[in-house]
Design a protein around this motif. Structure first.
Motif, mmCIF file in Angstrom:
data_model
loop_
_atom_site.group_PDB
_atom_site.id
_atom_site.type_symbol
_atom_site.label_atom_id
_atom_site.label_comp_id
_atom_site.label_asym_id
_atom_site.label_seq_id
_atom_site.Cartn_x
_atom_site.Cartn_y
_atom_site.Cartn_z
ATOM 1 N N ASN A 25 112.782 -12.945 77.693
ATOM 2 C CA ASN A 25 111.438 -12.350 77.555
ATOM 3 C C ASN A 25 110.545 -13.090 76.761
ATOM 4 N N GLU A 26 111.071 -14.121 76.316
ATOM 5 C CA GLU A 26 110.199 -15.332 75.780
ATOM 6 C C GLU A 26 110.277 -16.365 76.846
ATOM 7 N N GLY A 27 110.678 -16.232 77.821
ATOM 8 C CA GLY A 27 110.246 -17.072 79.038
ATOM 9 C C GLY A 27 111.390 -18.109 79.222
ATOM 10 N N TYR A 28 112.405 -18.213 78.453
ATOM 11 C CA TYR A 28 113.406 -19.285 78.703
ATOM 12 C C TYR A 28 114.387 -18.607 79.717
ATOM 13 N N GLU A 29 115.065 -19.741 80.457
ATOM 14 C CA GLU A 29 116.201 -19.569 81.352
ATOM 15 C C GLU A 29 117.566 -19.392 80.469
ATOM 16 N N VAL A 30 118.114 -18.519 80.697
ATOM 17 C CA VAL A 30 119.280 -18.453 79.672
ATOM 18 C C VAL A 30 120.602 -18.222 80.419
ATOM 19 N N ASP A 31 121.693 -18.808 80.175
ATOM 20 C CA ASP A 31 123.044 -18.498 80.773
ATOM 21 C C ASP A 31 124.000 -18.300 79.589
ATOM 22 N N THR A 32 124.851 -17.542 79.765
ATOM 23 C CA THR A 32 125.873 -17.218 78.728
ATOM 24 C C THR A 32 127.362 -17.440 79.129
ATOM 25 N N ALA A 33 128.066 -17.955 78.066
ATOM 26 C CA ALA A 33 129.591 -18.033 78.036
ATOM 27 C C ALA A 33 130.258 -17.409 77.021
ATOM 28 N N ASN A 34 131.363 -16.738 77.378
ATOM 29 C CA ASN A 34 132.185 -16.133 76.244
ATOM 30 C C ASN A 34 133.469 -16.824 75.537
ATOM 31 N N SER A 35 133.481 -18.116 75.842
ATOM 32 C CA SER A 35 134.338 -18.776 75.152
ATOM 33 C C SER A 35 133.616 -20.422 75.365
ATOM 34 N N ALA A 36 134.409 -21.169 74.608
ATOM 35 C CA ALA A 36 134.143 -22.529 74.746
ATOM 36 C C ALA A 36 134.632 -23.106 76.035
ATOM 37 N N GLU A 37 135.886 -22.481 76.334
ATOM 38 C CA GLU A 37 136.536 -23.226 77.492
ATOM 39 C C GLU A 37 135.591 -22.874 78.949
ATOM 40 N N GLU A 38 135.010 -21.616 78.717
ATOM 41 C CA GLU A 38 134.093 -21.393 79.986
ATOM 42 C C GLU A 38 132.853 -22.360 79.725
ATOM 43 N N ALA A 39 132.393 -22.424 78.534
ATOM 44 C CA ALA A 39 131.217 -23.120 78.568
ATOM 45 C C ALA A 39 131.341 -24.675 78.973
ATOM 46 N N MET A 40 132.564 -25.224 78.571
ATOM 47 C CA MET A 40 132.760 -26.632 78.968
ATOM 48 C C MET A 40 132.894 -26.706 80.384
ATOM 49 N N LYS A 41 132.903 -25.795 81.265
ATOM 50 C CA LYS A 41 133.105 -26.010 82.753
ATOM 51 C C LYS A 41 131.669 -25.916 83.339
ATOM 52 N N MET A 42 130.717 -25.629 82.505
ATOM 53 C CA MET A 42 129.402 -25.686 83.036
ATOM 54 C C MET A 42 128.736 -27.047 82.831
ATOM 55 N N GLU A 43 127.544 -27.280 83.418
ATOM 56 C CA GLU A 43 126.792 -28.585 83.184
ATOM 57 C C GLU A 43 126.321 -28.470 82.122
ATOM 58 N N ILE A 44 126.816 -28.953 81.235
ATOM 59 C CA ILE A 44 126.160 -28.772 79.887
ATOM 60 C C ILE A 44 124.855 -29.634 79.687
ATOM 61 N N SER A 45 124.870 -30.805 80.134
ATOM 62 C CA SER A 45 123.751 -31.832 80.030
ATOM 63 C C SER A 45 122.545 -31.061 80.629
ATOM 64 N N SER A 46 122.491 -30.091 81.398
ATOM 65 C CA SER A 46 121.376 -29.622 82.128
ATOM 66 C C SER A 46 120.709 -28.687 81.019
ATOM 67 N N TYR A 47 121.224 -28.450 79.842
ATOM 68 C CA TYR A 47 120.606 -27.427 78.969
ATOM 69 C C TYR A 47 119.648 -28.124 77.837
ATOM 70 N N HIS A 48 118.621 -27.516 77.321
ATOM 71 C CA HIS A 48 117.964 -28.022 76.536
ATOM 72 C C HIS A 48 118.291 -27.656 74.936
ATOM 73 N N LEU A 49 119.054 -26.422 74.936
ATOM 74 C CA LEU A 49 119.590 -25.966 73.645
ATOM 75 C C LEU A 49 120.865 -25.286 73.761
ATOM 76 N N ILE A 50 121.840 -25.184 72.791
ATOM 77 C CA ILE A 50 122.859 -24.372 72.902
ATOM 78 C C ILE A 50 122.903 -23.730 71.984
ATOM 79 N N LEU A 51 123.067 -22.215 71.815
ATOM 80 C CA LEU A 51 123.136 -21.171 70.376
ATOM 81 C C LEU A 51 124.935 -21.054 70.583
ATOM 82 N N LEU A 52 125.474 -21.641 69.635
ATOM 83 C CA LEU A 52 127.032 -21.793 69.526
ATOM 84 C C LEU A 52 127.664 -20.831 68.364
#
Length: 229
Positions: A25-52
């Motif tokens: 709603n603030e205009g950001y593009e947001v993806d989610t992961a429900n574990s570190a294992e799931e997150a580490m399979k994603m293209e982490i370098s393409s994100y500008h911020l991680i809420l962890l």
């Protein structure tokens, strides 16, 4: 919409969805992961911020952050820890791992949004113009400095003109460029270029861009644009 991509990593699915909804709603593009294992399979370098989240399953938030900071491709991605643990030792551990901020549960969504904005504002000006050096859309990453394009971490081989056309369109998502506009931006130094040359380059570019080829849209009678899904 702005071009900031945020990844929320938390084993509480409901919390992930709440944060995703409010940040979008603030205009950001947001993806989610429900574990570190799931997150580490994603293209982490393409994100500008991680809420962890700190307290997760086999791989904790602290451990995941440590892994990211040791990898030069992800070391500069800002991290905000979100956790129910709020002891001084935990806070110190988080900052020692390179965290940019630390929010304790329970929290207000207004607080999270304010912290997110503050970190993005700070890192955008301190990371050597990072926001200007890379453009991202989902798993598509355009490295402006190195003149490289990758999808899901795999480099896409583009000609100079194809790269410049893609960059022009992605930098101006949703804006329609006529053939004359593209000519003036990409072929400005060349005396005579046929409209057909642009069409051929667009066709080749679509084929090379795989799943993102459909984002390069033709507006009949007007021109071309990059349309986010």
């Amino acid at each position: 919409m702005n071009d900031y991509r945020i990844l929320v990593v938390d084993d509480e699915e409901d919390l992930c969805e709440i944060l995703k909804f409010n940040l979008e709603n603030e205009g950001y593009e947001v993806d989610t992961a429900n574990s570190a294992e799931e997150a580490m399979k994603m293209e982490i370098s393409s994100y500008h911020l991680i809420l962890l989240d700190v307290m997760m399953g086999e791989i904790s938030g602290f451990r995941m952050a440590n892994m990211l900071k040791k990898d030069k491709k992800t070391a500069q991605v800002p991290i905000i820890f979100i956790t129910a643990k709020d002891t001084e030792n935990d806070t110190v551990t988080g900052f020692n791992l390179g965290a940019d901020d630390y929010i304790s549960k329970p929290f207000s969504l207004r607080e999270v949004i304010a912290r997110v904005k503050a970190v993005l504002r700070r890192t955008a000006t301190t990371e050597t113009g990072k926001a200007l050096e890379r453009l991202t859309y989902q798993s598509l990453v355009i490295d402006i400095t190195k003149k490289k394009v990758s999808i899901d971490g795999e480099e896409v081989s583009l000609t100079k003109k194809e790269f410049e056309i893609l960059l022009l369109l992605v930098q101006n998502k949703g804006r329609v460029f006529s053939r004359e506009d593209i000519l003036s931006h990409i072929w400005s130094d060349e005396v005579y270029v046929l409209d057909r040359t642009i069409d051929v380059n667009i066709t080749r570019l679509r084929k090379k861009m795989g799943v993102y080829g459909k984002c390069i849209v033709t507006r009949l009678g007007y021109g071309y644009c990059f349309e986010a899904e």
